[in-house]
Design a protein around this motif. Sequence first.
Motif, PDB file in Angstrom:
ATOM      1  N   MET A 185      14.719  -8.764 -12.356  1.00 57.58           N
ATOM      2  CA  MET A 185      13.307  -9.068 -12.141  1.00 57.58           C
ATOM      3  C   MET A 185      12.573  -7.806 -11.683  1.00 57.58           C
ATOM      4  SD  MET A 185      12.711 -12.268 -12.833  1.00 57.58           S
ATOM      5  CE  MET A 185      11.244 -12.762 -11.945  1.00 57.58           C
ATOM      6  N   PRO A 186      11.344  -7.590 -12.158  1.00 60.02           N
ATOM      7  CA  PRO A 186      10.598  -6.386 -11.744  1.00 60.02           C
ATOM      8  C   PRO A 186      10.143  -6.507 -10.298  1.00 60.02           C
ATOM      9  CG  PRO A 186       9.208  -7.819 -13.058  1.00 60.02           C
ATOM     10  CD  PRO A 186      10.578  -8.436 -13.081  1.00 60.02           C
ATOM     11  N   SER A 187      10.315  -5.441  -9.554  1.00 57.60           N
ATOM     12  CA  SER A 187       9.918  -5.435  -8.144  1.00 57.60           C
ATOM     13  C   SER A 187       8.547  -4.811  -7.985  1.00 57.60           C
ATOM     14  CB  SER A 187      10.937  -4.654  -7.307  1.00 57.60           C
ATOM     15  OG  SER A 187      12.173  -5.330  -7.299  1.00 57.60           O
ATOM     16  N   SER A 188       7.794  -5.347  -7.068  1.00 60.04           N
ATOM     17  CA  SER A 188       6.483  -4.794  -6.735  1.00 60.04           C
ATOM     18  C   SER A 188       6.638  -3.711  -5.681  1.00 60.04           C
ATOM     19  CB  SER A 188       5.575  -5.911  -6.208  1.00 60.04           C
ATOM     20  OG  SER A 188       4.343  -5.381  -5.765  1.00 60.04           O
ATOM     21  N   SER A 189       5.608  -2.907  -5.523  1.00 53.98           N
ATOM     22  CA  SER A 189       5.561  -1.985  -4.386  1.00 53.98           C
ATOM     23  C   SER A 189       4.420  -2.365  -3.448  1.00 53.98           C
ATOM     24  CB  SER A 189       5.394  -0.541  -4.873  1.00 53.98           C
ATOM     25  OG  SER A 189       4.162  -0.392  -5.548  1.00 53.98           O
ATOM     26  N   ILE A 190       3.842  -3.549  -3.655  1.00 54.55           N
ATOM     27  CA  ILE A 190       2.740  -4.018  -2.809  1.00 54.55           C
ATOM     28  C   ILE A 190       3.265  -5.102  -1.878  1.00 54.55           C
ATOM     29  CG2 ILE A 190       0.458  -5.064  -2.759  1.00 54.55           C
ATOM     30  CD1 ILE A 190      -0.042  -4.037  -5.545  1.00 54.55           C
ATOM     31  N   PRO A 191       3.337  -4.840  -0.582  1.00 58.37           N
ATOM     32  CA  PRO A 191       3.736  -5.908   0.335  1.00 58.37           C
ATOM     33  C   PRO A 191       2.731  -7.060   0.280  1.00 58.37           C
ATOM     34  CG  PRO A 191       3.810  -3.767   1.426  1.00 58.37           C
ATOM     35  CD  PRO A 191       3.114  -3.569   0.120  1.00 58.37           C
ATOM     36  N   ARG A 192       3.228  -8.267   0.146  1.00 56.50           N
ATOM     37  CA  ARG A 192       2.398  -9.470   0.167  1.00 56.50           C
ATOM     38  C   ARG A 192       2.860 -10.293   1.364  1.00 56.50           C
ATOM     39  NH1 ARG A 192      -1.876  -8.538  -3.424  1.00 56.50           N
ATOM     40  NH2 ARG A 192      -1.066  -7.777  -5.400  1.00 56.50           N
ATOM     41  N   LEU A 193       2.172 -10.084   2.481  1.00 55.23           N
ATOM     42  CA  LEU A 193       2.576 -10.708   3.726  1.00 55.23           C
ATOM     43  C   LEU A 193       1.574 -11.797   4.108  1.00 55.23           C
ATOM     44  CD1 LEU A 193       3.773  -7.462   5.555  1.00 55.23           C
ATOM     45  CD2 LEU A 193       5.140  -9.135   4.316  1.00 55.23           C
ATOM     46  N   TYR A 194       1.104 -11.769   5.336  1.00 53.13           N
ATOM     47  CA  TYR A 194       0.221 -12.820   5.815  1.00 53.13           C
ATOM     48  C   TYR A 194      -1.093 -12.812   5.037  1.00 53.13           C
ATOM     49  CZ  TYR A 194      -2.010 -15.838   9.260  1.00 53.13           C
ATOM     50  OH  TYR A 194      -2.650 -16.877   9.894  1.00 53.13           O
ATOM     51  N   HIS A 195      -1.569 -14.007   4.683  1.00 54.50           N
ATOM     52  CA  HIS A 195      -2.781 -14.186   3.869  1.00 54.50           C
ATOM     53  C   HIS A 195      -2.577 -13.666   2.452  1.00 54.50           C
ATOM     54  CE1 HIS A 195      -5.314 -14.400   7.801  1.00 54.50           C
ATOM     55  NE2 HIS A 195      -4.776 -15.559   7.492  1.00 54.50           N
ATOM     56  N   SER A 196      -1.426 -14.009   1.854  1.00 56.73           N
ATOM     57  CA  SER A 196      -1.158 -13.750   0.450  1.00 56.73           C
ATOM     58  C   SER A 196      -1.091 -15.076  -0.297  1.00 56.73           C
ATOM     59  CB  SER A 196       0.168 -13.005   0.266  1.00 56.73           C
ATOM     60  OG  SER A 196       0.138 -11.740   0.871  1.00 56.73           O
ATOM     61  N   VAL A 197      -1.282 -15.020  -1.612  1.00 61.08           N
ATOM     62  CA  VAL A 197      -1.269 -16.228  -2.429  1.00 61.08           C
ATOM     63  C   VAL A 197      -0.656 -15.928  -3.785  1.00 61.08           C
ATOM     64  CG1 VAL A 197      -3.265 -17.358  -1.347  1.00 61.08           C
ATOM     65  CG2 VAL A 197      -3.633 -15.703  -3.196  1.00 61.08           C
ATOM     66  N   ALA A 198      -0.291 -16.995  -4.489  1.00 63.80           N
ATOM     67  CA  ALA A 198       0.153 -16.889  -5.876  1.00 63.80           C
ATOM     68  C   ALA A 198      -0.095 -18.227  -6.544  1.00 63.80           C
ATOM     69  CB  ALA A 198       1.636 -16.528  -5.953  1.00 63.80           C
ATOM     70  N   THR A 199      -0.467 -18.189  -7.823  1.00 64.80           N
ATOM     71  CA  THR A 199      -0.706 -19.429  -8.560  1.00 64.80           C
ATOM     72  C   THR A 199      -0.400 -19.237 -10.034  1.00 64.80           C
ATOM     73  OG1 THR A 199      -2.325 -21.170  -9.026  1.00 64.80           O
ATOM     74  CG2 THR A 199      -3.153 -18.927  -9.040  1.00 64.80           C
ATOM     75  N   LEU A 200      -0.004 -20.323 -10.682  1.00 63.84           N
ATOM     76  CA  LEU A 200       0.040 -20.333 -12.132  1.00 63.84           C
ATOM     77  C   LEU A 200      -1.384 -20.301 -12.655  1.00 63.84           C
ATOM     78  CD1 LEU A 200       2.087 -20.754 -14.560  1.00 63.84           C
ATOM     79  CD2 LEU A 200       1.272 -23.124 -14.564  1.00 63.84           C
ATOM     80  N   THR A 201      -1.606 -19.625 -13.770  1.00 67.13           N
ATOM     81  CA  THR A 201      -2.922 -19.584 -14.406  1.00 67.13           C
ATOM     82  C   THR A 201      -2.846 -20.277 -15.766  1.00 67.13           C
ATOM     83  OG1 THR A 201      -2.508 -17.421 -15.405  1.00 67.13           O
ATOM     84  CG2 THR A 201      -3.526 -17.451 -13.211  1.00 67.13           C
ATOM     85  N   PRO A 202      -3.973 -20.611 -16.369  1.00 66.71           N
ATOM     86  CA  PRO A 202      -3.936 -21.364 -17.627  1.00 66.71           C
ATOM     87  C   PRO A 202      -3.198 -20.689 -18.772  1.00 66.71           C
ATOM     88  CG  PRO A 202      -6.090 -21.579 -16.620  1.00 66.71           C
ATOM     89  CD  PRO A 202      -5.343 -20.567 -15.807  1.00 66.71           C
ATOM     90  N   ASP A 203      -3.073 -19.365 -18.762  1.00 62.46           N
ATOM     91  CA  ASP A 203      -2.293 -18.735 -19.845  1.00 62.46           C
ATOM     92  C   ASP A 203      -0.802 -18.738 -19.534  1.00 62.46           C
ATOM     93  OD1 ASP A 203      -1.880 -16.684 -18.026  1.00 62.46           O
ATOM     94  OD2 ASP A 203      -2.710 -15.101 -19.291  1.00 62.46           O
ATOM     95  N   ALA A 204      -0.417 -19.367 -18.402  1.00 56.40           N
ATOM     96  CA  ALA A 204       0.977 -19.553 -17.980  1.00 56.40           C
ATOM     97  C   ALA A 204       1.598 -18.311 -17.354  1.00 56.40           C
ATOM     98  CB  ALA A 204       1.851 -20.086 -19.114  1.00 56.40           C
ATOM     99  N   SER A 205       0.775 -17.307 -17.002  1.00 59.09           N
ATOM    100  CA  SER A 205       1.248 -16.200 -16.173  1.00 59.09           C
ATOM    101  C   SER A 205       0.991 -16.539 -14.711  1.00 59.09           C
ATOM    102  CB  SER A 205       0.555 -14.900 -16.557  1.00 59.09           C
ATOM    103  OG  SER A 205      -0.838 -14.981 -16.285  1.00 59.09           O
ATOM    104  N   ILE A 206       1.533 -15.737 -13.804  1.00 60.09           N
ATOM    105  CA  ILE A 206       1.393 -15.978 -12.374  1.00 60.09           C
ATOM    106  C   ILE A 206       0.489 -14.906 -11.784  1.00 60.09           C
ATOM    107  CG2 ILE A 206       2.598 -16.146 -10.158  1.00 60.09           C
ATOM    108  CD1 ILE A 206       4.674 -16.601 -13.209  1.00 60.09           C
ATOM    109  N   MET A 207      -0.572 -15.333 -11.136  1.00 59.87           N
ATOM    110  CA  MET A 207      -1.510 -14.443 -10.448  1.00 59.87           C
ATOM    111  C   MET A 207      -1.068 -14.316  -8.998  1.00 59.87           C
ATOM    112  SD  MET A 207      -5.601 -15.045  -9.916  1.00 59.87           S
ATOM    113  CE  MET A 207      -6.617 -13.944  -8.904  1.00 59.87           C
ATOM    114  N   ILE A 208      -0.905 -13.072  -8.533  1.00 60.13           N
ATOM    115  CA  ILE A 208      -0.454 -12.785  -7.167  1.00 60.13           C
ATOM    116  C   ILE A 208      -1.511 -11.917  -6.500  1.00 60.13           C
ATOM    117  CG2 ILE A 208       1.384 -11.799  -5.748  1.00 60.13           C
ATOM    118  CD1 ILE A 208       3.245 -12.116  -8.192  1.00 60.13           C
TER     119      ILE A 208
END
Length: 759
Positions: free
Chosen positions: A569-592
């Motif tokens: 799996m590809p790793s990010s270099s952006i810490p997503r800590l407190y007050h982070s979100v993620a959701t499925l979008t209508p094109d079926a990708s994940i918005m982070i």
Amino acid sequence: MNPRPSRPFLLFLICVVLNTVLCIATDEPAWNGHTPPGSNTPKPFTPYYVAPGAKGYSSSSPFIQYKGDWQIVYSPNFNHKAVHSTCQKQATFSFSFNGTGVEWFGNCDKRHGTASVYIDKTLAGVVNTYCNTTSLRLNQRQFSTFNLPPGSHRLVVENSGDGCIDLNDIVVTRVEQPSRPALRRQLHRRSSASGWNLEVDGSTGVNAMQLAVISETHAIVIDKVEHNPLTINGHPAWASLFELNTRQVTPLEMQSNSFCAGGSFLSNGTLINVGGNPVVADHTSAADFGDKDGLQAIRIIEPCDNDGHCSIRISEFHDSVRMASPRWYNTVLRIDDGSAMIIGGSKKGGWINNDTVNNPTYEYYPPKDIHGSNGMPIKSPFLTDTLNSNLFPIAFSLPDGRVFLAANNDAMIYDWKTDTEERLPPIPNGVRVTYPMTGTGLLLPLSSGNNYTPEVLLCGGSTVDDKKPGSQISSQDPASSQCSRMVLTKEGIQAGWEVDHMPDARLMPDAVLLPTGQIIIVNGAGSGISGYGNVVNQVGVSNAANPVLTPVVYNVSADLGSRFNSQGMPSSSIPRLYHSVATLTPDASIMIAGSNPNLDRSEIEYGTEYRVEWLSPPYMRSARPEIRKHKGNVGFKETLSIEVNRLKSDSDLKLVLMDLGFVTHSVHSNSRMVYLDIHRISGNTLSFEGPPSGGVYPPGPAFMFLVEDGVPSEGVKVMVGDGNGPEVNQKAIENVLKSTQPDQYEKSKGNQGSNDDSE
């Protein structure tokens, strides 16, 4: 500099020096700010802000070079008592800096005009400093950029000559902290051998504390009151409309402080955003922002069209639409009648909940007269017993109409129609799953194949004792890797929780359902607890540390012990800590998006993050099926047909309804996936049956996906049910309004609120 002032400049000088009361904006509430108790005079608002980790320079700085006819105006109304102004065409100021971003602040009114902005000799934009007001707005953000590569840069601003421009201040985003340069470099696509891609593209404009997809083309992003770079009507925006395809962002106006609010769609598609924080009179001062108390707020966002043109507003009517009690960190859940159940929370901002501020009750929107409540809150023994770590409880509406709730180390099933609780076995091994020991949870996919038997999954969290003071908790205390799963039948409850473990321990993870039935777990920290400014060994001011940067796939149907996979799996270099979100979008990708473990916008380590990442599963690069024509409404038990484009005549087809949820603080309220029964396939026509009841899918908006051999189509938005709003009990509404006052808690306590403990 020319010592002979021009006529426009003289007007500006007279306005600033001789008539400040009249000329500085006095007719705009957001500009004037709010007057806190004990103060007689509002403090004028300006967006100017030097975030921790950034550096400010006044217009008199020797590092700024001026060419042309520039005048200096002195006034106590300016941040540094002076401002540089020009009305001459092609007059410039230039500034060399070392950093990753720069902001230019100046004044605006009807006398001001446009300017060209260059970064490193390249045109970065044409800025209009005009604003349609006869009064002077001081120190507005005229230009900003935050994604420059680390290193030396040069800013040049040239007046176009159709009006005046001012320079009050320049703010530079610095990169002295070791973590920030690395974050700024990741501006490209990252692919992996597994076929998953991770790409940075777009900015939310406001921190993505709360996120909901509202149409096939748009999502709404909601933040707290703070100094975001996106502005509206002369002050920072606290919400934005994000275009999913073009990545364009539009600021939205919001009246009240939505700090840690909840949200849900109703059966007619209306989105409500519920609760928040009081006006905060210290640190981020009420006089600076002009926001209203959000503790009892119900913000109303009407549905957005699906034609790609989305124009929405956030409406607030505090005198006529409000909760009966103040709530901060409440969960909002759409239930089987299409109304919203508002669950728990705290009566004011703080950190770990306690019995002095706990709000162990339910209420409903629209208000209901059930159990003798006449619209007022209904007490919950469960939310009393689960102190202290019970904020943002995890909740799901179940197929039989009851509600699953998890808080702290406990769980139950609540029958809201009879006001009865069925307590479940505690979550194993002392793992707490709600704020500030934040885990995440999902209701697993429902289908007629197992008679819509509900099963829940809870992942991550912490075993830290929720009775400990912050001085005894460390950002290095390990998070939990545990995932607990239970079938919510008599036999499943007797069998208890099935325990599994993620490859990495995670606090504050986000779990996202895919149309394939898989689950993606992203974001979070390997240690600490949620919030900021409370524990020892803070990183910046974050209570959590050791960000987990690699997503993991969870296969629901796999055998215990083989469900997780993060290999390749590809790793990010952006810490997503407190007050982070993620959701499925209508094109079926994940918005982070998101991450801001800070009181306000910050550039220190684990600073405020506005960049958006897109995690694309391998199916995004495959040939995909398509739903070509569909009916806008899907009725319960209704037989309907849709026109589809299949890839093969003998493929395995599945049709799913998905609620993408309202996401905040790792809580994915209403997130749901239901397999629809396919009756017949004839050529490109597919006949199916709508869900059997509002228990299986609560009436309201949904996205429909066609999945062929494991590859989903893009989702199309439909309304499940008749599209009508939930039942309205006018007497209950009248009783709530008669029995309560807006912002009653703060008024009765004489407390303007504080986030000293900050969350």
